[in-house]
Design a protein around this motif. Structure first.
Motif, PDB file in Angstrom:
ATOM      1  N   CYS A  15       0.835  -1.216   0.000  1.00 32.94           N
ATOM      2  CA  CYS A  15       0.000   0.000   0.000  1.00 32.94           C
ATOM      3  C   CYS A  15       0.859   1.251   0.000  1.00 32.94           C
ATOM      4  N   TRP A  16       1.897   1.239   0.815  1.00 34.07           N
ATOM      5  CA  TRP A  16       2.782   2.404   0.915  1.00 34.07           C
ATOM      6  C   TRP A  16       3.422   2.699  -0.446  1.00 34.07           C
ATOM      7  N   ASN A  17       3.750   1.653  -1.173  1.00 36.30           N
ATOM      8  CA  ASN A  17       4.426   1.811  -2.457  1.00 36.30           C
ATOM      9  C   ASN A  17       3.479   2.077  -3.603  1.00 36.30           C
ATOM     10  N   ASN A  18       2.196   1.920  -3.369  1.00 41.21           N
ATOM     11  CA  ASN A  18       1.236   1.986  -4.456  1.00 41.21           C
ATOM     12  C   ASN A  18       1.309   3.321  -5.187  1.00 41.21           C
ATOM     13  N   TYR A  19       1.277   3.251  -6.497  1.00 42.12           N
ATOM     14  CA  TYR A  19       1.390   4.469  -7.289  1.00 42.12           C
ATOM     15  C   TYR A  19       0.275   4.563  -8.330  1.00 42.12           C
ATOM     16  N   PHE A  20       0.116   3.497  -9.083  1.00 47.19           N
ATOM     17  CA  PHE A  20      -0.838   3.488 -10.186  1.00 47.19           C
ATOM     18  C   PHE A  20      -2.269   3.730  -9.691  1.00 47.19           C
ATOM     19  N   LEU A  21      -2.662   3.014  -8.650  1.00 49.82           N
ATOM     20  CA  LEU A  21      -4.034   3.119  -8.153  1.00 49.82           C
ATOM     21  C   LEU A  21      -4.359   4.541  -7.677  1.00 49.82           C
ATOM     22  N   PRO A  22      -3.592   5.090  -6.728  1.00 48.27           N
ATOM     23  CA  PRO A  22      -3.912   6.465  -6.304  1.00 48.27           C
ATOM     24  C   PRO A  22      -3.741   7.480  -7.426  1.00 48.27           C
ATOM     25  N   LEU A  23      -2.800   7.240  -8.312  1.00 46.18           N
ATOM     26  CA  LEU A  23      -2.608   8.163  -9.427  1.00 46.18           C
ATOM     27  C   LEU A  23      -3.881   8.264 -10.250  1.00 46.18           C
ATOM     28  N   ALA A  24      -4.513   7.116 -10.465  1.00 39.20           N
ATOM     29  CA  ALA A  24      -5.721   7.110 -11.275  1.00 39.20           C
ATOM     30  C   ALA A  24      -6.929   7.602 -10.479  1.00 39.20           C
ATOM     31  N   MET A  25      -7.003   7.228  -9.213  1.00 42.05           N
ATOM     32  CA  MET A  25      -8.219   7.481  -8.439  1.00 42.05           C
ATOM     33  C   MET A  25      -8.332   8.909  -7.921  1.00 42.05           C
ATOM     34  N   LEU A  26      -7.202   9.522  -7.580  1.00 41.65           N
ATOM     35  CA  LEU A  26      -7.259  10.781  -6.845  1.00 41.65           C
ATOM     36  C   LEU A  26      -6.926  11.959  -7.743  1.00 41.65           C
ATOM     37  N   SER A  27      -7.678  13.038  -7.601  1.00 43.20           N
ATOM     38  CA  SER A  27      -7.269  14.255  -8.286  1.00 43.20           C
ATOM     39  C   SER A  27      -6.994  15.363  -7.277  1.00 43.20           C
ATOM     40  N   ASP A  28      -7.477  15.190  -6.054  1.00 38.03           N
ATOM     41  CA  ASP A  28      -7.243  16.187  -5.026  1.00 38.03           C
ATOM     42  C   ASP A  28      -5.881  15.929  -4.391  1.00 38.03           C
ATOM     43  N   ASN A  29      -4.962  16.883  -4.531  1.00 38.33           N
ATOM     44  CA  ASN A  29      -3.611  16.582  -4.059  1.00 38.33           C
ATOM     45  C   ASN A  29      -3.508  16.486  -2.537  1.00 38.33           C
ATOM     46  N   ARG A  30      -4.556  16.913  -1.822  1.00 40.91           N
ATOM     47  CA  ARG A  30      -4.523  16.750  -0.366  1.00 40.91           C
ATOM     48  C   ARG A  30      -4.749  15.294   0.031  1.00 40.91           C
ATOM     49  N   LEU A  31      -5.156  14.462  -0.905  1.00 37.32           N
ATOM     50  CA  LEU A  31      -5.382  13.040  -0.599  1.00 37.32           C
ATOM     51  C   LEU A  31      -4.248  12.159  -1.099  1.00 37.32           C
ATOM     52  N   PHE A  32      -3.306  12.752  -1.811  1.00 36.27           N
ATOM     53  CA  PHE A  32      -2.234  11.954  -2.410  1.00 36.27           C
ATOM     54  C   PHE A  32      -1.401  11.247  -1.354  1.00 36.27           C
ATOM     55  N   ALA A  61      -6.639   5.417 -21.637  1.00 32.14           N
ATOM     56  CA  ALA A  61      -7.791   5.625 -20.763  1.00 32.14           C
ATOM     57  C   ALA A  61      -7.824   7.038 -20.205  1.00 32.14           C
ATOM     58  N   PHE A  62      -6.662   7.518 -19.756  1.00 27.12           N
ATOM     59  CA  PHE A  62      -6.683   8.775 -19.016  1.00 27.12           C
ATOM     60  C   PHE A  62      -6.105   9.945 -19.807  1.00 27.12           C
ATOM     61  N   GLY A  63      -5.292   9.662 -20.799  1.00 28.15           N
ATOM     62  CA  GLY A  63      -4.724  10.759 -21.570  1.00 28.15           C
ATOM     63  C   GLY A  63      -5.542  11.064 -22.809  1.00 28.15           C
ATOM     64  N   ASN A  92     -10.015   7.424 -23.945  1.00 29.86           N
ATOM     65  CA  ASN A  92     -10.551   6.221 -24.561  1.00 29.86           C
ATOM     66  C   ASN A  92     -10.509   5.046 -23.582  1.00 29.86           C
ATOM     67  N   ILE A  93     -11.429   5.061 -22.628  1.00 32.89           N
ATOM     68  CA  ILE A  93     -11.429   4.043 -21.590  1.00 32.89           C
ATOM     69  C   ILE A  93     -11.700   2.663 -22.178  1.00 32.89           C
ATOM     70  N   ASN A  94     -12.488   2.617 -23.243  1.00 34.99           N
ATOM     71  CA  ASN A  94     -12.815   1.324 -23.831  1.00 34.99           C
ATOM     72  C   ASN A  94     -11.588   0.629 -24.396  1.00 34.99           C
ATOM     73  N   TYR A  95     -10.829   1.380 -25.163  1.00 35.21           N
ATOM     74  CA  TYR A  95      -9.637   0.774 -25.746  1.00 35.21           C
ATOM     75  C   TYR A  95      -8.603   0.497 -24.647  1.00 35.21           C
ATOM     76  N   GLY A  96      -8.545   1.396 -23.663  1.00 35.22           N
ATOM     77  CA  GLY A  96      -7.654   1.167 -22.524  1.00 35.22           C
ATOM     78  C   GLY A  96      -7.985  -0.140 -21.823  1.00 35.22           C
ATOM     79  N   SER A  97      -9.284  -0.403 -21.641  1.00 32.18           N
ATOM     80  CA  SER A  97      -9.704  -1.656 -21.008  1.00 32.18           C
ATOM     81  C   SER A  97      -9.307  -2.852 -21.861  1.00 32.18           C
ATOM     82  N   ALA A  98      -9.512  -2.705 -23.157  1.00 29.63           N
ATOM     83  CA  ALA A  98      -9.158  -3.818 -24.051  1.00 29.63           C
ATOM     84  C   ALA A  98      -7.668  -4.119 -23.947  1.00 29.63           C
TER      85      ALA A  98
END
Lengths: 293, 449, 313
Positions: A217-234, C275-277, C280-286
């Motif tokens: 969890c501490w190392n996680n990057y991809f998940l929070p990068l995608a999920m969060l846009s508020d930098n106070r939650l990063f 997906a994020f840039g 195109n989430i559909n193609y990203g999922s594929a």
């Protein structure tokens, strides 16, 4: 499963000089990046960019000044990132471990319908790229209004099939069936048997799984990068990535952001390093069983 | 379609909402919530508009706005610079939630988001009152057809920043044409001097601008016919510019370092490059990295961008940004007020240009004698605005940007990178780029002319 | 993965025929009670996203014309998309170089640490493991600085030998730059697992071998390595899964090496970019799904291969 050799007669240490010299070189390789960070965290941007020895201190060593800047820049956001990382690691780690302990024990100790199939699924899940789940999870969470909340990072972290596998192996091998039966014969309920008899016996594995999932969890990057846009939650990983982008582009005006990134990297690794060193007796035993089976 | 997909997702989660439900009640941290601002909001009873932006002096800009305004307050966060922010915005668009009310966007990206209906036309929300505060070219860059999708803040007239000391040492006068630029570069190399400039793969927007300077017209797009787009990425002008830089690279006259990296800054500081072709905001970027300070000070000067045809000079723009109102704004009218007012007060503007963080497009600043006659410390007291940047900005005529800017720039980076390495020629690079982008446009449903 | 499948679990005690029916029901309930919470999470955050990704990947979204159902078109496109193919080819090549290298080093170090038992060896063990505690993102940031030609130490080090340092962030060398980073990051972890496995071997086996006249090397190769081959296999599988999903390090190094690392550098980065840039989430999922397929096939092929040649490991 053979237990470590500690039960045998302790033999005098074996010193093989050429091998030790070789190890010395290896250690230097593994430590150079740390050394570089420790040294360069003391410099300001002039010291950083102005040339000079990259592996030695510049004329002005200013840890305190840089630390002060690190924790006050942008309203002290860095401290918040560290705190967030801690929350994610703790919540995700404890949650994932709890689930894994229960499931591992269940798989190992009860013959219930669908057990083999379910366990095969768990093992198959080890092969699913965790990052491949992020995009669809993101879209699902968006539908539920969960994106850009701490839950968006914590909830998917609860999934730890490897933890279940480890706990299963351990629960199967390290708990003598007779002890459980004896407890049952004494009239203890299943929950009490689990909590008071099985759980203490599983402790090394629990610590290992806890550490592994907290680290994940501490190392996680991809998940929070995608999920969060508020930098106070990063968490701090995504936060430093953000700073790196800002530093590349405009250097945040007059603040020497590169120095802060280097120091920020240094500070962020300290908690984990401490956790690993203080708990090393526990996790090493636990890892052994993951490797042996 | 999006709605039904989302509903589908919910249906799929129905079996397991127990977990999600217990967390849904909390939800206290969405972007729309004012508790997550980087700034302090002084007037707590007023409605709040959320803003994303990355101007280095945003703290001050936001505080100034909030101090002066009695109708609305700004809640600001910096979610990253450039594509970091765009990725976040794109994500929020896909999610249907999570976008701010007002967002800072570089002008070349406006069509990209406009075509996804992610931005609001703010013409009806007070355009007339501020119309005269900006020049016509500035408005053109933020418009799609008649609709206004942004309020201009920062421009990026391109010029040639150079090292005075190196020019003197090697007896070089600032080149007025690209031909002279090449000759000067050769002269410096022959005399054992440093590299003359840098041709980087990761500054597609600049490369595009330099192609436009020679007469290229990469995109033609008429918003009344949104399904049709004209793409010309391999015309002679585009190829010529690539070939010019290819030649300079082959001869070893210019470097090929990626820009905006510590490595490049280091090179600039240590006099590895004699010139830096960049926009008016570049000095602010360089000073932030420690360039031009201490013993390094007074070494820099700026001259107009070299021309292809000195009789018909063409000025170009790199970067430049605006405030846009997103379609997720809860109150577009209020958000538009912020967009029109933020970074438009005198104090913010003068702080911005004095530190060379922005090149103001607001005429209040741009036309003020204080700005025009400012003796820029970074350029050793040179009146850089009067001599170089203001004329360049006034001569700038605007550009039509594509609705898939991210893809175009990435594809350009790929080709320029190959060009630098020598695996393709300039001609091939332009052709491949053209094919690549045309194929993408077709795939995205455009009719390509 | 079947070879990791466990034996039947022991039953809960002895019981009579008559009681078996009732006990069975109770055991079903108890079993699912323990496994249930995890099963819920498993359904919610693994099965559901996978199913949803599969569903999303059947649609196509265009800037002009909106979303439409296209069945397997996205997959046909992915497997002919030069970006996806080159990314996949890159991670496969990368696996072929990086994994044997990492495991070879980890194994060598584990054997050394198993043979040398000095204070320094214990210290070395910890130091080599240290990078595992560093988030991959932070590790990549650190190495990004170290690779810098002008303020990294490489120039100094190579300068000592009168050579010019290679630019490990350039297109030609980025492969090796990344190999070095993942090696630094993971060797310690693999080493610890192998070391723990070695420590679990009954020392009397070595005594017996020594009496039979086996030397150090023979003991290492004939006894130690075969006995820890399950651990090696486990690491191989995990590193294969991890490497095929390569994302963090190249993503972090992109701002430093934009020319060398494109947005389609690895399949995972390409999926993220789509997906994020590019909306195109559909193609990203594929692409994610296609990558999942590649990983699954890769791991399965690997296990099949190693099972046939167990003696080799």
């Amino acid at each position: 499963m053979t237990r470590p050799a500690s039960t045998g007669v302790r033999r005098p240490p074996r010193r093989h000089l050429p091998l030790q010299v070789f190890l010395g070189f290896v250690v230097v390789y593994f430590l150079v990046p740390f050394w570089w960070v420790v040294v360069n965290a003391s410099k300001d941007s002039v010291g950083l960019f102005g040339g000079g020895n990259t592996l030695w201190f510049a004329d002005s060593v200013d840890y305190l000044g840089n630390l002060y800047q690190l924790f006050t820049f942008d309203g002290g956001i860095y401290g918040r990132w560290i705190l967030n990382s801690a929350v994610y690691a703790l919540a995700g780690g404890v949650g994932a471990t709890t689930l894994a302990v229960l499931a591992g024990y269940g798989f190992a100790r009860y013959r219930f319908g669908g057990r083999r199939f379910a366990f095969a699924l768990v093992l198959g899940a080890l092969m699913v790229p965790a990052t491949a789940l992020v995009i669809p999870t993101f879209v699902m969470f968006a539908g539920l209004g969960l994106t850009n909340t701490m839950w968006a990072v914590i909830l998917p972290s609860l999934l730890n099939p490897f933890g279940v596998y480890l706990m299963h192996v351990y629960a199967r091998d390290a708990i003598p069936t007779e002890i459980l039966d004896a407890a049952r014969a004494d009239g203890a309920g299943e929950l009490r048997v689990f909590l008071q008899v099985a759980l203490p016996l599983m402790r090394p594995a629990v610590v290992t799984v806890l550490l592994l999932s907290a680290v994940a969890c501490w190392n996680n990057y991809f998940l929070p990068l995608a999920m969060l846009s508020d930098n106070r939650l990063f968490p701090v990983t995504v936060g430093l990535g953000l700073w790196q982008g800002i530093a590349s582009a405009n250097n945040a005006g007059t603040t020497p952001l590169w120095s802060l990134i280097i120091l920020g990297a240094l500070v962020s690794v300290i908690p984990l390093v401490i956790a690993f060193f203080t708990l090393q007796r526990h996790w090493r035993g636990g890892l052994a069983l993951g490797g042996l089976r | 379609m999006k709605r039904s997909r989302l509903r589908h997702a919910m249906a799929m989660l129905a079996a397991v909402t127990a977990l999600a439900a217990c967390s849904g009640g909390d939800g206290g941290s969405s972007a729309g919530n004012a508790s997550n601002c980087t700034n302090e909001i002084p007037k707590k009873n007023l409605p709040v508009v959320t803003v994303w932006g990355w101007y280095p002096n945003m703290n001050l800009v936001v505080d100034n706005f909030n101090k002066l305004n009695d109708e609305v307050q700004v809640c600001w966060t910096n979610v990253g610079q450039g594509s970091d922010e765009y990725d976040k915005f794109q994500t929020a668009i896909a999610a249907g939630t999570g976008a701010p009310d007002v967002i800072m966007i570089e002008m070349d990206r406006i069509p990209t988001f406009q075509i996804q209906n992610a931005l609001v036309d703010i013409r009806q929300y007070g355009y007339e009152q501020v119309k005269d505060n900006y020049g016509e070219g500035a408005w053109k860059d933020v418009s799609v057809g008649d609709a206004i999708y942004g309020v201009p803040v920062d421009g990026g007239p391109v010029a040639m920043i150079y090292r005075k000391d190196l020019f003197e040492k090697y007896d070089i006068t600032p080149p007025k044409t690209w031909e002279e630029y090449e000759q000067a570069a050769q002269k410096m190399k022959d005399a054992g001097g440093p590299l003359f400039g840098d041709f980087a793969a990761n500054v597609s927007a600049l490369t595009m601008a330099l192609q436009i300077q020679k007469g290229a017209n990469p995109f033609t797009y008429d918003p009344t016919q949104p399904k049709t787009i004209g793409i010309r990425l391999n015309d002679q002008a585009s190829k010529d510019v690539l070939a010019y830089w290819e030649r300079l690279v082959r001869k070893g006259l210019v470097g090929t370092e990626d820009q905006f990296t510590p490595e490049y800054i280091n090179g600039v500081i240590n006099g590895k490059y004699a010139t830096y072709i960049s926009a008016a905001w570049a000095p602010g970027y360089l000073t932030g990295a420690g360039v031009g300070k201490g013993e390094d000070s007074g070494k820099w000067a700026v001259a107009p961008l070299p021309q292809w045809d000195p009789d018909n000079p063409v000025q170009v723009n790199w970067g430049g940004s605006a405030w846009s109102v997103t379609s997720q704004a809860k109150n577009p009218e209020l958000a538009a007020k912020v967009a029109y007012g933020l970074y438009a007060d005198d104090e913010s503007l003068s702080h911005g240009w004095k530190n060379q963080i922005i090149f103001p497009l607001n005429l209040k600043a741009l036309k003020s004698s204080e700005f025009v006659e400012h003796e820029v410390p970074f350029f050793d007291g040179q009146q850089a605005n009067k001599e170089v940047y203001v004329p360049a900005a006034e001569a700038y005529q605007g550009v039509t940007y594509s609705p898939f800017g991210q893809y175009y720039f990435d594809a350009m980076t790929k080709q320029v990178s190959a060009l630098i390495q020598g695996s393709v020629t300039a001609e091939q690079a332009a052709d491949r780029l053209h094919e690549d982008v045309v194929a993408y446009a077709k795939e995205q449903g455009f009719t390509v002319q | 993965m079947t070879l990791l499948m466990e034996k039947d679990a022991p039953q809960v005690g002895e019981r009579t025929r008559a009681a078996r029916g009732r006990v069975r029901l109770r055991e079903h309930l108890l079993g699912w009670l323990f496994v249930g919470p995890f099963a819920l999470v498993f359904l919610a955050f693994l099965i559901a996203p996978l199913a949803y990704a599969a569903y999303l990947s059947l649609f196509q979204r265009k800037l002009i014309g909106g979303t439409s159902f296209v069945l397997f078109d996205n997959y046909l496109k992915a497997f002919t998309d030069p970006s996806f193919l080159s990314g996949t080819w890159f991670v496969i090549r990368f696996s072929l170089v990086a994994i044997p290298l990492q495991i070879g080093i980890a194994l060598a170090l584990a054997l050394i640490l198993d043979a040398v038992t000095s204070m320094f060896a214990r210290f070395a063990r910890l130091m080599i493991f240290l990078p595992y505690a560093i988030p991959t993102v932070i590790g990549a940031i650190m190495w990004g600085f170290l690779y810098s030609k002008s303020f990294g130490p490489l120039a100094d080090v190579f300068g000592l030998f009168g050579a010019t340092a290679p630019d490990l962030l350039s297109s030609n060398n980025i492969f090796y730059g990344l190999v070095n980073i993942v090696t630094w990051q993971w060797v310690g972890y693999y080493m610890i697992i192998l070391y723990a496995a070695l420590q679990g071997i009954d020392p009397s086996l070595y005594e017996a071998a020594r009496i039979d006249g086996a030397g150090r090397w023979q003991i290492a190769f004939r006894i130690k390595i075969p006995l820890i081959s399950p651990a090696i296999l486990l690491i191989l599988v995990f590193s294969l899964i991890g490497t095929l999903q390569f994302f963090n390090e190249p993503q972090i190094l992109r701002p430093l090496a934009a020319g060398a690392i494109g947005p389609d550098f690895t399949p995972n980065m390409y999926a993220y970019q789509q997906a994020f840039g590019l909306a195109n989430i559909n193609y990203g999922s594929a692409i994610s799904f296609a990558l999942g397929g590649v990983v699954f096939v890769g791991v399965y092929a690997f296990l099949f291969f190693t099972r046939k040649r167990r003696s080799f490991l």
